[in-house]
Scaffold this motif. Structure first.
Motif: not given
Lengths: 218, 218
Positions: B130-148
DNA sequence: GTTTTCGCTTACGGATTCCTTACGGATCAC
DNA sequence: GTGATCCGTAAGGAATCCGTAAGCGAAAAC
């Protein structure tokens, strides 16, 4: 990188350990097979430097047990014998490399580093990321082309962060990988070391803090 | 890492638990075999620290049941007996490690850590939905390409929702998985955290409320 | 033998996060 | 509709986490 040295001649064992520490490796020592297995049960090592002739439990046994555990620990066998047959049987047990005594210390360091590399995803001998260039064998670091002089610990920490390839590394992981098992787990050396490291690397910042989790180099 | 301590001497149990918490582990406690099985049925643990002599149900029974469930939980057996025979029978039951009382606390921590590492399931892939991208290793979250930028709890909650793959997750489940049992069950932290999380993720809404049941990301 | 560096501890202020309390609006059962 | 429950939001204090300074003993460099 975390290394366990298993060797019953104490003077030799301690000499090896101290030498490796100078190369920014975190080194623990065991003087017999029993102690070795115990250390291996408690901590995770990248490389095991293993003498063959050991009291209590023979080196071959220790080696077999490590290989069977599939822990990812690489084994470097030391042995006094010069015969090829030994080499063959050593490798048959699953050892990853073999070094006959006597050996040149530089040789040992190079092999340990090579094994350590293999224990992760086959990474190139030089780590490069975000304007940082680190050569583990020469123990040199450059920031945007300028050489930076780092202490042992600073170097070890930076190496671990670079190896993580952008993943977050917790303070505890840094403690485990850059310090040996005698370190007080409640210490804040990591914080302090990170400060001096950041200062030496200069602006702009490369090491990012992930609040409540750890650090990373994006 | 999630740990369950099962020990009938309450003072010892609580001391262990408190010590482990200082090492950033999420710790629950059970004082008898019955309670242990109940906790194990409800939650998933990485490591089970198990006393052998327990009221209601013997530690061996608990151990056997855990091993048979193939849950991936590692078992560390505690026992007062120093005899090797105990060690053997303990390991025969499927325990992964064994620690005789009395023990040094640092030793316990080290072993729990070692076991936890082994239990860890292979490094998680990137979660996307749903437009969310979560990388558990890098601890990064993107919403529609923007980092949150998310806090630890926000991150944990979002991770649980994504892992559910569209299924509804109740507030109770979120409490159990992203918090440890210390948390007051009547709290509304979940509501609050969800609010800040939604705010940071921005419009349009991704986290759906299922009234009277829980939350989900469709 | 003197000076410098290293590795570490302690201490503390500032930043961030976490959680509680409180309250008004939404939703549901009847 | 209306009462009960559930949910979203604001605000503030407590707890935690992080960066930094200062200092000290031991080792290393000179």
């Amino acid at each position: 990188m975390r290394v366990l040295v298993v060797e019953d001649e104490r003077i030799l064992a301690d000499t090896i350990a101290e030498g490796l520490r100078r190369h920014s490796l975190a080194v623990d020592v065991a003087y017999d097979g029993d102690a070795a297995l115990e250390r291996l049960g408690v901590n995770e090592y990248d490389v095991l430097i293993l003498d063959r002739d050991l009291p209590t439990i023979h080196g071959d046994e220790v080696c077999r047990s490590v290989v069977e555990s599939r822990s990812g620990t690489r084994v470097l066998m030391l042995t006094a014998a010069v015969q090829v047959s030994d080499r063959v049987s050593g490798l048959a047990l699953g050892a990853d490399d073999y070094l006959p005594k006597p050996f040149a210390f530089a040789e040992l360091v190079a092999r340990v580093r090579a094994l350590g590399r293999r224990s992760r995803t086959a990474s190139p001998p030089i780590l490069e990321r975000a304007g940082i260039r680190l050569d583990p064998n020469r123990r040199e670091v450059q920031r945007d082309g300028h050489f930076v002089r780092l202490s042992r610990k600073e170097f070890a920490v930076l190496e671990e962060l670079l190896r993580a390839e952008g993943a977050v590394v917790t303070s505890e992981q840094l403690l485990e990988r850059a310090w040996d098992e005698h370190i007080d787990p409640f210490t804040n050396v990591v914080r302090v070391t990170l400060m001096t490291l950041r200062r030496k690397l200069g602006p702009p910042p490369v090491i990012e803090t992930v609040h409540g989790v750890g650090y990373r180099i994006p």
